[in-house]
Scaffold this active site. Structure first.
Site, PDB file in Angstrom:
ATOM      1  N   CYS A 113       0.812  -1.231   0.000  1.00  0.00           N
ATOM      2  CA  CYS A 113       0.000   0.000   0.000  1.00  0.00           C
ATOM      3  C   CYS A 113       0.840   1.275   0.000  1.00  0.00           C
ATOM      4  O   CYS A 113       0.366   2.337  -0.406  1.00  0.00           O
ATOM      5  CB  CYS A 113      -0.936   0.007   1.198  1.00  0.00           C
ATOM      6  SG  CYS A 113      -1.934  -1.463   1.244  1.00  0.00           S
ATOM      7  N   HIS A 258      -4.014   6.758   1.525  1.00  0.00           N
ATOM      8  CA  HIS A 258      -4.258   5.443   0.929  1.00  0.00           C
ATOM      9  C   HIS A 258      -5.696   5.025   1.247  1.00  0.00           C
ATOM     10  O   HIS A 258      -6.207   5.282   2.332  1.00  0.00           O
ATOM     11  CB  HIS A 258      -3.266   4.435   1.509  1.00  0.00           C
ATOM     12  CG  HIS A 258      -3.612   3.023   1.176  1.00  0.00           C
ATOM     13  ND1 HIS A 258      -3.863   2.621  -0.112  1.00  0.00           N
ATOM     14  CD2 HIS A 258      -3.779   1.927   1.958  1.00  0.00           C
ATOM     15  CE1 HIS A 258      -4.158   1.340  -0.108  1.00  0.00           C
ATOM     16  NE2 HIS A 258      -4.128   0.892   1.130  1.00  0.00           N
ATOM     17  N   ASN A 288      -9.990  -1.008  -2.334  1.00  0.00           N
ATOM     18  CA  ASN A 288      -8.569  -0.806  -2.031  1.00  0.00           C
ATOM     19  C   ASN A 288      -7.744  -1.274  -3.229  1.00  0.00           C
ATOM     20  O   ASN A 288      -7.714  -2.468  -3.531  1.00  0.00           O
ATOM     21  CB  ASN A 288      -8.226  -1.615  -0.770  1.00  0.00           C
ATOM     22  CG  ASN A 288      -6.782  -1.441  -0.332  1.00  0.00           C
ATOM     23  OD1 ASN A 288      -5.967  -0.882  -1.055  1.00  0.00           O
ATOM     24  ND2 ASN A 288      -6.466  -1.932   0.855  1.00  0.00           N
TER      25      ASN A 288
HETATM   26  O1  UT7 Z   1      -4.383  -1.736   2.546  1.00  0.00           O
HETATM   27  C1  UT7 Z   1      -4.106  -1.949   3.909  1.00  0.00           C
HETATM   28  C2  UT7 Z   1      -4.588  -3.151   4.375  1.00  0.00           C
HETATM   29  N1  UT7 Z   1      -5.881  -3.403   4.846  1.00  0.00           N
HETATM   30  C3  UT7 Z   1      -6.519  -2.729   5.803  1.00  0.00           C
HETATM   31  O2  UT7 Z   1      -6.151  -1.657   6.199  1.00  0.00           O
HETATM   32  C4  UT7 Z   1      -7.735  -3.391   6.392  1.00  0.00           C
HETATM   33  C5  UT7 Z   1      -7.819  -3.148   7.864  1.00  0.00           C
HETATM   34  N2  UT7 Z   1      -8.925  -3.841   8.503  1.00  0.00           N
HETATM   35  C6  UT7 Z   1     -10.222  -3.598   8.204  1.00  0.00           C
HETATM   36  O3  UT7 Z   1     -10.504  -2.773   7.346  1.00  0.00           O
HETATM   37  C7  UT7 Z   1     -11.307  -4.286   8.993  1.00  0.00           C
HETATM   38  O4  UT7 Z   1     -10.714  -5.014  10.039  1.00  0.00           O
HETATM   39  C8  UT7 Z   1     -12.207  -5.216   8.153  1.00  0.00           C
HETATM   40  C9  UT7 Z   1     -13.054  -4.402   7.188  1.00  0.00           C
HETATM   41  C10 UT7 Z   1     -11.348  -6.203   7.369  1.00  0.00           C
HETATM   42  C11 UT7 Z   1     -13.129  -6.016   9.051  1.00  0.00           C
HETATM   43  O5  UT7 Z   1     -13.892  -5.138   9.852  1.00  0.00           O
HETATM   44  P1  UT7 Z   1     -14.067  -5.433  11.423  1.00  0.00           P
HETATM   45  O6  UT7 Z   1     -14.967  -4.396  11.944  1.00  0.00           O
HETATM   46  O7  UT7 Z   1     -12.692  -5.530  12.024  1.00  0.00           O
HETATM   47  O8  UT7 Z   1     -14.822  -6.836  11.411  1.00  0.00           O
HETATM   48  P2  UT7 Z   1     -14.386  -8.214  12.083  1.00  0.00           P
HETATM   49  O9  UT7 Z   1     -13.173  -8.760  11.421  1.00  0.00           O
HETATM   50  O10 UT7 Z   1     -14.376  -8.038  13.567  1.00  0.00           O
HETATM   51  O11 UT7 Z   1     -15.602  -9.114  11.712  1.00  0.00           O
HETATM   52  C12 UT7 Z   1     -16.906  -8.904  12.291  1.00  0.00           C
HETATM   53  C13 UT7 Z   1     -17.791 -10.023  11.812  1.00  0.00           C
HETATM   54  C14 UT7 Z   1     -17.189 -11.405  12.038  1.00  0.00           C
HETATM   55  O12 UT7 Z   1     -18.256 -12.289  12.380  1.00  0.00           O
HETATM   56  P3  UT7 Z   1     -18.516 -12.683  13.928  1.00  0.00           P
HETATM   57  O13 UT7 Z   1     -17.252 -13.331  14.384  1.00  0.00           O
HETATM   58  O14 UT7 Z   1     -18.793 -11.392  14.624  1.00  0.00           O
HETATM   59  O15 UT7 Z   1     -19.681 -13.596  13.833  1.00  0.00           O
HETATM   60  C15 UT7 Z   1     -16.652 -11.791  10.665  1.00  0.00           C
HETATM   61  O16 UT7 Z   1     -16.614 -13.190  10.472  1.00  0.00           O
HETATM   62  O17 UT7 Z   1     -18.007  -9.914  10.395  1.00  0.00           O
HETATM   63  C16 UT7 Z   1     -17.703 -11.164   9.768  1.00  0.00           C
HETATM   64  N3  UT7 Z   1     -17.209 -10.883   8.415  1.00  0.00           N
HETATM   65  C17 UT7 Z   1     -18.040 -10.643   7.396  1.00  0.00           C
HETATM   66  N4  UT7 Z   1     -19.379 -10.625   7.317  1.00  0.00           N
HETATM   67  C18 UT7 Z   1     -19.919 -10.331   6.111  1.00  0.00           C
HETATM   68  C19 UT7 Z   1     -15.928 -10.772   7.990  1.00  0.00           C
HETATM   69  N5  UT7 Z   1     -15.927 -10.471   6.677  1.00  0.00           N
HETATM   70  C20 UT7 Z   1     -17.204 -10.382   6.289  1.00  0.00           C
HETATM   71  C21 UT7 Z   1     -17.842 -10.083   5.065  1.00  0.00           C
HETATM   72  N6  UT7 Z   1     -19.189 -10.073   5.030  1.00  0.00           N
HETATM   73  N7  UT7 Z   1     -17.143  -9.813   3.946  1.00  0.00           N
END
Ligand code: UT7
Length: 331
Positions: A113, A258, A288
């Protein structure tokens, strides 16, 4: 003292638009989840047969046209990508051949990134030493063929899109324009927080049917750790750049961050006490695009007339590696 100015800018995204609902047809996700958690509404995916260097080529041509230069005016090419055409040689070599400029030097930057900012820094250093006059710096990504569109890959697959952005750096004797300040960082202790193995070069052979079946060919991310570090590091970058350049927030026309997650950039702006409008965004349309996101956003804002000659812009990025970096540019 010789400085580098941005003499031309261009970008390119493939025409195929993929909506959140399209992805919800492939895996257990929803438009609501993706918008709420990331701000993304749609992204572009390249068709079968398109390479990273093809997207880079279109962006490069647009940047060269904007600079009123021909490919033969270039002295050097830098291509930042985490999705090169092949394992080797570097994608910059393929781009060079497609641009039709054999024999000039080419360099791939593999800094995810922050790749575009690292690329700008390298180009800027070459120009300041007087070694080169015109350098093409491109960020280009073809993510769509390396995303796991099953339920196991949904946390990563919904975030990424394809695209490219490019600038032509030119040497100039104007002292108050161009790349004024750069800061580059990395912390390899977090290399596995966002990574894609594909293969393991310490294994003989490096790729097996079992390793493919185990899923190591797909990107893996500890989203919460990446998110937390991104907010802290991006805020630090903005503060450092202002302090080091003796600037106030109001001196900066726009921060060009970014585009990883809209919530990351909103939290950084909030933490710094900046208005949200100071941080530009286009993640809604492209997701992204890793090394391409900053030049893509910069090009869009430039074409929309959001900034003029003389305006100060602050480019900041954080991502896999971990790597983080910033640049202050006077347009
Ligand atoms: O380019 C640089 C690199 N990347 C980043 O900067 C990304 C940084 N991280 C993020 O943007 C966020 O952590 C995410 C968008 C990836 C995830 O958001 P979050 O608020 O941290 O969600 P989470 O990982 O805590 O997941 C919450 C729930 C989970 O279910 P349970 O355990 O609460 O039942 C996940 O399994 O959402 C679930 N989940 C999804 N649900 C629907 C994870 N991915 C998805 C999805 N659709 N695509």
């Amino acid at each position: 003292m010789t400085r580098s100015v941005i003499a031309g800018i261009g970008s390119y995204v493939p025409p195929r638009v993929v909506s959140n609902d399209d992805l919800a047809g492939l895996m257990a996700t929803s438009d609501e989840w993706i918008r709420m958690r990331s701000g993304i509404e749609e992204r572009r995916f390249a068709d079968e047969g398109v390479y990273c260097s093809d997207l880079a080529l279109e962006a490069a041509r647009n940047a060269l046209a904007d600079a009123h230069l021909e490919p033969t005016d270039l002295d050097f090419i830098i291509l930042a990508t985490l999705s090169p055409d092949h394992h080797f040689p570097g994608a910059a070599c393929f781009l060079q051949a497609k641009l039709g400029v054999p024999s000039i030097g080419c360099l791939d930057v593999r800094n995810q990134c922050t790749g575009f900012i690292y690329g700008l820094a390298v180009g800027d250093a070459f120009i300041r030493t007087g070694m080169y006059r015109h350098i093409l710096v491109v960020g280009s990504e073809l993510h769509s063929s390396a995303l796991n569109f099953s339920d196991e890959g949904r946390d990563v697959a919904v975030l990424f899109g394809d695209g490219a952005g490019a600038v032509v750096l030119a040497s100039s004797m104007e002292q108050d324009r161009g790349v004024l300040y750069t800061e580059l960082h990395a912390d390899g202790r977090f290399a596995k927080a966002l990574h894609m193995d594909v293969w393991n070069i310490s294994r003989k052979p490096y790729l097996t049917h079992e390793s493919i079946d185990s899923g190591e060919i797909w990107p893996q991310m500890d989203g919460k750790t990446v998110f937390k570090h991104a907010v802290i590091r991006m805020a630090e970058l903005v503060t450092n750049a202002l302090n080091q350049c003796n600037l106030q927030p109001e001196d900066i026309k726009y921060v060009i961050p970014h585009q990883a997650n809209m919530r990351i950039n909103q939290l950084v702006a909030e933490r710094l006490g900046f208005g949200q409008t100071k941080f530009l965004s286009n993640i809604q349309k492209y997701g992204n695009t890793t090394a391409a996101s900053i030049p893509l956003l910069l090009d869009e804002a430039y074409r929309a007339g959001k900034f003029q000659r003389g305006d100060l812009l602050l480019l900041v990025a954080f991502g896999s590696g971990f790597t983080w970096a910033s640049t202050v540019v006077r347009w």
